[in-house]
Scaffold this active site. Structure first.
Site, PDB file in Angstrom:
ATOM      1  N   VAL A   1       0.834  -1.197   0.000  1.00 33.48           N
ATOM      2  CA  VAL A   1       0.000   0.000   0.000  1.00 33.48           C
ATOM      3  C   VAL A   1       0.874   1.254   0.000  1.00 33.48           C
ATOM      4  O   VAL A   1       1.709   1.447   0.886  1.00 33.48           O
ATOM      5  CB  VAL A   1      -0.949   0.014   1.213  1.00 33.48           C
ATOM      6  CG1 VAL A   1      -1.803   1.280   1.205  1.00 33.48           C
ATOM      7  CG2 VAL A   1      -1.841  -1.222   1.200  1.00 33.48           C
ATOM      8  N   LYS A   2       0.663   2.081  -1.004  1.00 32.13           N
ATOM      9  CA  LYS A   2       1.453   3.298  -1.187  1.00 32.13           C
ATOM     10  C   LYS A   2       0.740   4.463  -0.511  1.00 32.13           C
ATOM     11  O   LYS A   2      -0.403   4.787  -0.850  1.00 32.13           O
ATOM     12  CB  LYS A   2       1.615   3.556  -2.687  1.00 32.13           C
ATOM     13  CG  LYS A   2       2.787   4.409  -3.092  1.00 32.13           C
ATOM     14  CD  LYS A   2       2.898   4.374  -4.611  1.00 32.13           C
ATOM     15  CE  LYS A   2       4.053   5.209  -5.114  1.00 32.13           C
ATOM     16  NZ  LYS A   2       4.078   5.196  -6.608  1.00 32.13           N
TER      17      LYS A   2
END
Length: 218
Positions: A86-87
């Site tokens: 997850v960015k």
């Protein structure tokens, strides 16, 4: 050093994967839009399509900028595929979200990092990757590579597990310089990877070998 490709183009990802040196993919809403991928459902499906091509990590970016929104989107992204990272943006709620995800066992990539202080906060919160944007720093006459070196020193001082992902890589010299400095990962366009293949003496040497072979077998 790991090689990631920064794109949403499946053909380019397949080409990099076929080369045998690809370790992962980073992408973002802008790169998705460039490929004509719009709408939440289409974007989520595209992330899965990317995961089905590569064997390594695939960074998928949250759009929300508030804590609750990032948590909701991040958990949805993490459920898509085990390769998803997850960015999360380097903002106050982003750091809080990274800590939340870390505690939940969800891997993260802290993006839009432009200072050692930001990288330090990301590591303290437990980010899997931290992404300093060296090309964008170069664009404003600031030494992006020096930032990589400074982050490397700080992380080594305290044995942080967070990996330095050199982002906004523009060309082959960025890749080589990042390798010299000790970046754990680089992400850039396909051309920054394939450009490493090129050298005029290789071309000249190969041409000479083939010429000699033909002479000896004519």
């Amino acid at each position: 050093m790991k090689f990631f490709i920064d794109t949403a183009n499946l053909q380019q990802i397949e080409e990099a994967q076929a080369l045998g040196v690809l370790d992962g993919v980073t992408t973002n809403p802008s790169l998705m839009a460039k490929e004509g991928i719009t709408g939440r459902d289409n974007i989520l499906k595209h992330y899965v399509d990317i995961c089905n091509i590569v064997e390594g990590d695939v960074s998928a970016e949250v759009i929300a900028t508030d804590f609750e929104g990032m948590i909701r989107e991040g958990e949805e992204l993490a459920e898509l595929h085990e390769q998803i990272v997850v960015k999360v943006p380097m903002i106050k709620d982003g750091v809080k979200a990274i800590k939340y995800f870390t505690d939940k066992g969800i891997r993260t990539n802290c993006t839009l990092v432009f200072s050692v202080g930001q990288a330090l906060l990301a590591a303290k919160a437990g980010a899997t990757y931290v992404s300093p944007f060296i090309g964008r720093l170069d664009d404003i006459s600031t030494d992006g590579l020096n930032l990589i070196a400074e982050i490397r020193q700080v992380y080594d001082n305290y044995n942080f597990a967070t990996e330095i992902l050199a982002a906004s890589v523009r060309h082959t010299m960025h890749v080589i310089d990042c390798a010299k400095i000790g970046a754990d990962v680089m992400t850039g366009p396909l051309s920054s990877i394939t450009g490493l293949l090129k050298h005029p003496l290789t071309d000249i040497g190969l041409e000479k070998f083939l010429e000699d072979y033909k002479k000896g077998n004519s």
